[in-house]
Write a protein that holds these residues in place. Structure first.
Motif, PDB file in Angstrom:
ATOM      1  N   ALA A  43      -8.045   8.125  -6.556  1.00  0.00           N
ATOM      2  CA  ALA A  43      -9.076   7.912  -5.733  1.00  0.00           C
ATOM      3  C   ALA A  43      -9.249   8.113  -4.472  1.00  0.00           C
ATOM      4  N   GLY A  44      -7.806   7.330  -3.375  1.00  0.00           N
ATOM      5  CA  GLY A  44      -7.782   7.903  -2.019  1.00  0.00           C
ATOM      6  C   GLY A  44      -6.914   6.528  -1.975  1.00  0.00           C
ATOM      7  N   VAL A  45      -6.499   6.655  -0.547  1.00  0.00           N
ATOM      8  CA  VAL A  45      -6.166   5.671   0.035  1.00  0.00           C
ATOM      9  C   VAL A  45      -5.974   4.284   0.224  1.00  0.00           C
ATOM     10  N   ALA A  46      -5.400   3.654  -0.017  1.00  0.00           N
ATOM     11  CA  ALA A  46      -5.551   2.127  -0.505  1.00  0.00           C
ATOM     12  C   ALA A  46      -6.835   1.725  -1.294  1.00  0.00           C
ATOM     13  N   ALA A  47      -6.663   2.492  -2.450  1.00  0.00           N
ATOM     14  CA  ALA A  47      -8.394   2.400  -2.897  1.00  0.00           C
ATOM     15  C   ALA A  47      -7.846   1.181  -3.602  1.00  0.00           C
ATOM     16  N   GLY A  48      -6.066   0.618  -4.462  1.00  0.00           N
ATOM     17  CA  GLY A  48      -5.878  -0.387  -4.945  1.00  0.00           C
ATOM     18  C   GLY A  48      -5.599  -1.466  -3.971  1.00  0.00           C
ATOM     19  N   ALA A  49      -4.479  -2.052  -5.278  1.00  0.00           N
ATOM     20  CA  ALA A  49      -4.667  -3.899  -4.197  1.00  0.00           C
ATOM     21  C   ALA A  49      -4.116  -3.701  -2.516  1.00  0.00           C
ATOM     22  N   SER A  50      -3.985  -2.380  -1.783  1.00  0.00           N
ATOM     23  CA  SER A  50      -3.954  -2.101  -0.617  1.00  0.00           C
ATOM     24  C   SER A  50      -4.625  -2.666   0.557  1.00  0.00           C
ATOM     25  N   HIS A  51      -5.603  -2.558  -0.229  1.00  0.00           N
ATOM     26  CA  HIS A  51      -7.189  -2.380   0.654  1.00  0.00           C
ATOM     27  C   HIS A  51      -7.694  -3.750   1.004  1.00  0.00           C
ATOM     28  N   GLY A  52      -7.704  -4.735  -0.200  1.00  0.00           N
ATOM     29  CA  GLY A  52      -8.887  -5.442   0.265  1.00  0.00           C
ATOM     30  C   GLY A  52      -8.243  -7.339  -0.660  1.00  0.00           C
ATOM     31  N   ASN A  53      -6.394  -7.074  -0.019  1.00  0.00           N
ATOM     32  CA  ASN A  53      -5.826  -8.596  -0.255  1.00  0.00           C
ATOM     33  C   ASN A  53      -5.885  -8.981   0.654  1.00  0.00           C
ATOM     34  N   ALA A  54      -5.051 -10.306   0.990  1.00  0.00           N
ATOM     35  CA  ALA A  54      -5.327 -11.193   2.137  1.00  0.00           C
ATOM     36  C   ALA A  54      -4.664 -10.119   3.480  1.00  0.00           C
ATOM     37  N   GLY A  55      -3.993 -10.134   3.519  1.00  0.00           N
ATOM     38  CA  GLY A  55      -3.400  -8.950   4.478  1.00  0.00           C
ATOM     39  C   GLY A  55      -2.117 -10.062   5.253  1.00  0.00           C
ATOM     40  N   TRP A  56      -1.081 -10.865   4.144  1.00  0.00           N
ATOM     41  CA  TRP A  56      -0.540 -11.094   5.276  1.00  0.00           C
ATOM     42  C   TRP A  56       1.415 -10.845   5.165  1.00  0.00           C
ATOM     43  N   LEU A  57       1.736 -10.648   6.047  1.00  0.00           N
ATOM     44  CA  LEU A  57       2.677 -10.242   6.011  1.00  0.00           C
ATOM     45  C   LEU A  57       3.736 -11.820   6.115  1.00  0.00           C
ATOM     46  N   SER A  58       3.799 -11.942   5.290  1.00  0.00           N
ATOM     47  CA  SER A  58       4.303 -13.685   5.759  1.00  0.00           C
ATOM     48  C   SER A  58       5.848 -13.506   4.382  1.00  0.00           C
ATOM     49  N   PRO A  59       6.514 -13.100   5.628  1.00  0.00           N
ATOM     50  CA  PRO A  59       7.756 -13.270   3.896  1.00  0.00           C
ATOM     51  C   PRO A  59       8.395 -14.716   3.434  1.00  0.00           C
ATOM     52  N   GLY A  60       8.301 -16.000   4.594  1.00  0.00           N
ATOM     53  CA  GLY A  60       7.919 -17.667   4.253  1.00  0.00           C
ATOM     54  C   GLY A  60       6.747 -16.998   3.413  1.00  0.00           C
ATOM     55  N   LEU A  61       6.928 -17.090   2.981  1.00  0.00           N
ATOM     56  CA  LEU A  61       5.366 -17.361   1.303  1.00  0.00           C
ATOM     57  C   LEU A  61       5.937 -16.289  -0.174  1.00  0.00           C
ATOM     58  N   GLY A 209      -5.916  -2.971   4.259  1.00  0.00           N
ATOM     59  CA  GLY A 209      -7.066  -1.291   4.704  1.00  0.00           C
ATOM     60  C   GLY A 209      -6.879  -0.392   6.105  1.00  0.00           C
ATOM     61  N   ALA A 210      -6.926  -1.082   7.218  1.00  0.00           N
ATOM     62  CA  ALA A 210      -6.641  -0.226   8.173  1.00  0.00           C
ATOM     63  C   ALA A 210      -5.281   0.369   8.460  1.00  0.00           C
ATOM     64  N   PHE A 211      -4.757  -0.689   8.416  1.00  0.00           N
ATOM     65  CA  PHE A 211      -3.021   0.110   8.445  1.00  0.00           C
ATOM     66  C   PHE A 211      -2.460   0.726   7.749  1.00  0.00           C
ATOM     67  N   THR A 212      -2.485   0.533   5.512  1.00  0.00           N
ATOM     68  CA  THR A 212      -2.655   1.818   4.765  1.00  0.00           C
ATOM     69  C   THR A 212      -2.706   3.071   6.361  1.00  0.00           C
ATOM     70  N   ARG A 213      -4.568   3.453   6.032  1.00  0.00           N
ATOM     71  CA  ARG A 213      -5.149   4.333   6.412  1.00  0.00           C
ATOM     72  C   ARG A 213      -4.693   4.983   7.671  1.00  0.00           C
ATOM     73  N   SER A 214      -4.417   3.847   8.241  1.00  0.00           N
ATOM     74  CA  SER A 214      -3.052   4.491   9.627  1.00  0.00           C
ATOM     75  C   SER A 214      -2.226   5.298   9.109  1.00  0.00           C
ATOM     76  N   LEU A 215      -0.503   4.977   8.351  1.00  0.00           N
ATOM     77  CA  LEU A 215       0.182   4.986   7.704  1.00  0.00           C
ATOM     78  C   LEU A 215       0.567   6.605   7.108  1.00  0.00           C
ATOM     79  N   ALA A 216      -1.399   6.662   6.677  1.00  0.00           N
ATOM     80  CA  ALA A 216      -1.308   8.040   5.941  1.00  0.00           C
ATOM     81  C   ALA A 216      -1.340   8.985   6.980  1.00  0.00           C
ATOM     82  N   ASP A 217      -2.506   8.600   7.672  1.00  0.00           N
ATOM     83  CA  ASP A 217      -3.030   9.661   8.977  1.00  0.00           C
ATOM     84  C   ASP A 217      -1.111   9.821   9.351  1.00  0.00           C
TER      85      ASP A 217
END
Length: 420
Positions: A43-61, A209-217
Motif C-alpha cells: 500500500a505505502g509508507v505507514a499504511a497500516g498501524a504506523s499511521h493512525g495509532n495514538a502516537g505514544w512513545l511510552s515504555p512505562g506503559l 504517520g509524520a514520523f514514519t514518513r520522515s523515516l522513509a524519507d
C-alpha cells in the motif's frame, strides 16, 4: 546463523517487506552498517498501524496484554458489543485457536516471561528514537507525561498494580498521584466526574504517520529504495539470494530478506517455519477539536482509550477488535469509543470528528514479539509487537540489523525467537 550471507564480511543488500515503523527502522539501521536496502509495501509508507495509532512513545506503559485479569475481562466482554475488547461472532477456526492459545498464556508465569522479554526493548526505546532524530530523521518527538484519569481513587488500583509489577521485573517508571486543584490545574480537560489521576513521567509522543514518513524519507536520502504498490505474493531463496515476487510478476533479489508486515506476517512467514500465529488486534482512532490546547497524552483506563495532542486537536484511539486486518471500518466501534470517553473529558467537540481510521496491530498469543532469523539463513522476521510497535520499532530495527550484519544474536532477541 546465516553464514551463507556473511562469508565476505556480511550481507551487502537487503529487501524488507513492510514500510511501517519496524520495517523502515530495520532498513535505516542496516544502512548504518553499510547495507543497501530496498523496502517494498503493498500500500505505502505507514499504511497500516504506523499511521493512525495514538502516537505514544511510552515504555512505562508497554505492558504485556496476557495478564489473568484480561482473560476474565474478555469473557465478560463477549456479551457487550460496546466493550473495548471486541470478538465478533464468527466461525473462523484460526481465530478461535488463537484465542485459546492466548487464554492459555494468561497466567502470571507467562506474563512475567513476556514482561522480561520486552524489558530490553523498553529500556532502549527512547534512545533509539534519539539516534534516528540526531542522524537525519526530521520529525520531532515531544516530551510529556502520560496522565491516567479516574472517577474514583479506588479505580486507579489496577493501573498502580500493573506499574508495580513492571517495576518488579526491572522497568524504570516514575509515577505520581494527582488530586483536587493540582489535577484541575494540570489537566483542565478532566471532567467533573474525574477525582484522581496518575501521572507517568519520562514518556513522549509523536505524530506517528509524520514520523514514519520522515523515516522513509531518510532511508531514501541515504540511497535506499522505498517502493509503494508492491504486493509480495511469493518469497524464496535461490543461490544465496532472497527473492520476492510481486502480484505483477516483478522480482527483487538481495542477500537477505526481512519480513516486517505487521498483522499480515503469517501470510509470508509460515512457509519459513514460523508457527507462532499473529492476529490483527484492530484499533480505531479519530481526531476531534478541543476548546483548550491539550499539553500531553491522556489515558482513560476505564474506557481503554488513549488521547494524544495531534496537529492542534486531539487524536482519540481505542478498541481491541479481533477482525481480519483488511475488514472495513465498523462505525459502531467509533461510537462506542465516543460514548465511553465523552463523560470523562470536557471541552471536546465529539461531533466534529475527522480522520476516522481503523488499523491492525499484530498480536501474538504469548505477548512476545517475533524478531530474528528463521530456519533458513538469510531470512528474518520482525513483528508481533501488539500495541507497542511504534515505541519498540526503532530499537527492534537496531537489534535486528546487528544480528543480520554480524551473525551474532543480541541477548535481547533471545526471548523473541520466531521459531519458539
Amino acid at each position: 546463523m546465516g553464514t551463507g550471507t556473511r562469508g565476505s564480511g556480511g550481507p551487502r543488500s537487503a529487501v524488507i517487506v513492510g514500510a511501517g515503523m519496524v520495517g523502515l527502522s530495520t532498513a535505516w539501521f542496516l544502512q548504518e552498517r553499510g547495507v543497501e536496502v530496498t523496502v517494498v509495501d503493498r500500500a505505502g509508507v505507514a499504511a497500516g498501524a504506523s499511521h493512525g495509532n495514538a502516537g505514544w512513545l511510552s515504555p512505562g506503559l508497554a505492558i504485556p496484554l496476557n495478564e489473568p485479569s484480561v482473560l476474565r475481562y474478555g469473557l465478560r466482554s463477549l456479551a457487550d458489543p460496546k466493550a473495548p475488547l471486541h470478538v465478533p461472532v464468527t466461525v473462523d477456526p484460526d481465530l478461535w485457536r488463537f484465542l485459546l492459545r492466548f487464554a492459555a498464556h494468561c497466567t502470571w508465569g507467562s506474563w512475567r516471561r513476556a514482561a522480561h522479554a520486552g524489558l530490553p526493548l523498553n529500556q532502549a526505546a527512547l534512545d533509539a528514537f534519539d539516534e534516528l532524530a540526531e542522524n537525519g530523521v526530521r520529525a520531532e518527538t515531544h516530551r510529556a507525561p502520560v496522565t491516567a484519569l479516574f472517577r474514583d481513587r479506588s479505580d486507579a488500583t489496577h493501573l498502580l498494580q500493573e506499574l508495580r509489577r513492571m517495576r518488579e521485573v526491572g522497568q524504570h517508571i516514575d509515577y505520581t498521584g494527582l488530586e483536587g486543584p493540582d489535577l484541575r490545574e494540570r489537566l483542565p480537560q478532566a471532567s467533573g466526574q474525574i477525582t484522581a489521576a496518575v501521572r507517568l513521567d519520562g514518556q513522549r509522543y509523536v505524530d506517528p504517520g509524520a514520523f514514519t514518513r520522515s523515516l522513509a524519507d531518510s532511508v531514501r536520502d541515504r540511497g535506499g529504495v522505498v517502493l509503494d504498490g508492491f504486493e509480495v505474493i511469493e518469497t524464496h531463496r535461490s543461490a544465496d539470494q532472497s527473492v520476492v515476487r510481486s502480484s505483477s510478476a516483478e522480482t527483487i533479489s538481495a542477500d537477505v530478506l526481512v519480513l516486517a508486515t505487521g498483522a499480515w506476517l503469517d501470510r509470508l512467514s509460515r512457509q519459513w517455519g514460523v508457527r507462532v500465529p499473529v492476529r490483527a488486534g484492530r484499533g480505531y482512532s479519530f481526531t476531534v477539536p478541543t476548546s483548550d490546547p491539550v499539553t500531553g497524552p491522556i489515558y482513560l483506563p476505564e474506557a481503554r482509550v488513549a488521547c494524544t495532542p495531534y496537529r492542534g486537536s486531539l487524536r482519540v484511539a481505542g478498541t481491541m477488535e479481533f477482525q481480519p486486518p483488511d475488514a472495513a471500518l465498523d462505525q459502531a466501534r467509533i461510537e462506542a469509543i465516543v460514548d465511553s470517553a465523552r463523560p470523562l473529558l470536557t471541552g471536546v467537540d465529539w461531533d466534529r470528528r475527522t480522520d476516522e481510521w481503523v488499523g491492525p496491530r499484530p498480536v501474538t498469543p504469548d505477548g512476545r514479539a517475533l524478531v530474528g532469523e528463521v530456519g533458513v539463513p538469510g531470512v528474518y522476521v520482525a513483528g508481533g509487537h501488539g500495541m507497542w510497535g511504534l515505541t519498540q520499532g526503532p530499537v527492534t530495527g537496531r537489534l535486528l540489523a546487528e544480528l543480520i550484519t554480524t551473525g551474532r544474536r543480541p541477548d535481547p532477541l533471545r526471548e523473541l525467537d520466531p521459531l519458539r
